[in-house]
Design an enzyme around this catalytic site. Structure first.
Site, PDB file in Angstrom:
ATOM      1  N   HIS A  90       0.826  -1.222   0.000  1.00  0.00           N
ATOM      2  CA  HIS A  90       0.000   0.000   0.000  1.00  0.00           C
ATOM      3  C   HIS A  90       0.854   1.264   0.000  1.00  0.00           C
ATOM      4  O   HIS A  90       0.358   2.342  -0.300  1.00  0.00           O
ATOM      5  CB  HIS A  90      -0.997  -0.006   1.164  1.00  0.00           C
ATOM      6  CG  HIS A  90      -0.422   0.305   2.511  1.00  0.00           C
ATOM      7  ND1 HIS A  90      -0.157  -0.670   3.457  1.00  0.00           N
ATOM      8  CD2 HIS A  90      -0.071   1.475   3.096  1.00  0.00           C
ATOM      9  CE1 HIS A  90       0.315  -0.110   4.553  1.00  0.00           C
ATOM     10  NE2 HIS A  90       0.387   1.198   4.366  1.00  0.00           N
ATOM     11  N   ASP A 121       0.173  -7.544   1.455  1.00  0.00           N
ATOM     12  CA  ASP A 121       0.573  -6.142   1.615  1.00  0.00           C
ATOM     13  C   ASP A 121       2.085  -5.989   1.720  1.00  0.00           C
ATOM     14  O   ASP A 121       2.597  -5.285   2.596  1.00  0.00           O
ATOM     15  CB  ASP A 121      -0.103  -5.500   2.819  1.00  0.00           C
ATOM     16  CG  ASP A 121      -0.082  -3.964   2.739  1.00  0.00           C
ATOM     17  OD1 ASP A 121       0.476  -3.436   1.760  1.00  0.00           O
ATOM     18  OD2 ASP A 121      -0.604  -3.306   3.654  1.00  0.00           O
ATOM     19  N   SER A 204       4.488   2.882   7.833  1.00  0.00           N
ATOM     20  CA  SER A 204       4.280   1.667   7.050  1.00  0.00           C
ATOM     21  C   SER A 204       5.507   1.300   6.236  1.00  0.00           C
ATOM     22  O   SER A 204       6.088   2.144   5.547  1.00  0.00           O
ATOM     23  CB  SER A 204       3.096   1.844   6.088  1.00  0.00           C
ATOM     24  OG  SER A 204       1.881   1.703   6.744  1.00  0.00           O
TER      25      SER A 204
END
Length: 352
Positions: A90, A121, A204
């Site tokens: 992402h 992911d 992230s």
């Protein structure tokens, strides 16, 4: 109480690094010597822990980078000396080229996408030119992570590069559905590490590191509390375990794609159905892939799956969460409804 939700943590607060020492004293008839011994031990223990933190940061932070994509910002971890960097899918989104800033670099470097694997992911990008002194991080065994273990989260929260936060492993073996809002991939990810280390937008793809200086996870999600208007739920974040990171990254680097996901599947296309009370009541099989796991066990379009093993199935998400903890080749009992009658079948799970 509403169930906490999670959101991807890659959108553009530095956090203070706090050293905590547990100090135990020994009693000796209330003597002054014992008191002085305890007082002297406390600063020594605190200094030792602080030294451990600073050594880990010095060793690992140069391997954590900031990744700038067209639609946002995230972090990444240098995977090898060839310039491969692992991050979240992402974070890269639909982009193919990126600007990468190292912890010690003054100018941004260019990188290109090798491949993304949204189902877990994860993604790998590669620097166009490998700068001298680029240091790969050491990836540890996430299976050895224990609740209460001290960890540090490293990344670029809100664009503040080379930031470090501290916490513990709060739980292991979590299965979390990411959702697609806020830039998520919609992945359901099993065996995640839950941590109290602060994970904010921009973290992230960074590193969750133990005090041995080994990466045991990739921070990916932060919990939100729907009871507080989807505001952040402090101290609840999730990281993809390093074992899965290594499995996916190694395949992408070798073959340019994931060839063996290790993820179980029923090999169906399904949709959530509602019961008479208008609540989710199962997953209807829209299509059962020919020669797939479900079809091989006799399931067909129109069947409504209500249970897998001992787990109740009410939605597509709940089915994904159950399968995320299973393995291809594993045999499970699937309960389903056909023409109003409940039936069951033993299914040998396929691979996603």
């Amino acid at each position: 109480m509403s169930k906490p939700r999670v959101r991807a943590a890659s959108v553009p607060l530095a956090a203070a690094l706090t050293a905590v020492a547990l100090v135990g004293g020994c009693s000796s008839s209330g003597s002054g010597d014992a008191t002085r011994s305890t007082t002297q031990a406390a600063p020594a223990a605190a200094n030792d822990l602080q030294d451990d933190y600073q050594k880990v940061i010095k060793d690992v932070l140069p391997s954590v980078v900031q990744i700038d994509a067209a639609d946002g910002l995230g972090s990444g971890v240098v995977y090898d000396d060839k310039g491969h960097i692992v991050t979240n899918a992402h974070v890269v989104g639909d982009e193919k080229r990126f600007k990468v800033t190292t912890a010690t670099g003054e100018q941004a470097l260019t990188a290109e996408l090798v491949a993304a694997y949204p189902e877990q992911d994860l993604a790998v990008i590669k620097l166009s030119e490998v700068p001298s002194g680029l240091k790969a991080a050491a990836f540890g065994d996430s299976a050895k992570a224990e609740v209460g273990q001290i960890v540090l989260a490293m990344g670029s929260p809100l664009g503040l590069s080379s930031s470090v936060t501290q916490g513990i492993v709060s739980a292991t073996g979590r299965t979390v559905s990411e959702g697609r809002s806020g830039g998520g991939t919609g992945a359901t990810i099993g065996n995640m590490l839950q941590t109290s280390a602060a994970i904010n937008p921009g973290n992230s793809g960074g590193a969750l590191v133990d005090l041995d200086g080994q990466v045991i996870g990739i921070p990916t999600l932060a919990a939100t509390d729907p009871g507080m208007g989807d505001g952040a739920a402090p101290g609840i974040g999730f990281a993809i375990p390093s074992s899965m990171v290594k499995t996916v990254a190694d395949q992408i680097i070798k073959d340019g794609r994931v060839t063996d996901s290790g993820r179980a599947a029923l090999d169906i296309t399904g949709r959530t159905v509602l019961g008479d009370d208008y609540r989710p009541a199962g997953v209807a099989v829209v299509e059962a892939r020919k020669d797939g796991a479900a079809a091989g066990a006799g399931l067909k379009a129109g069947d409504i799956i209500t249970r897998v093993g001992d787990d109740e199935i009410t939605t597509i998400d709940s089915l994904s969460e159950v399968l995320a903890s299973d393995k291809p080749g594993q045999k499970v009992e699937v309960t389903y409804v056909r023409d109003g009658s409940e039936k069951s079948a033993e299914v040998t799970l396929g691979e996603m």
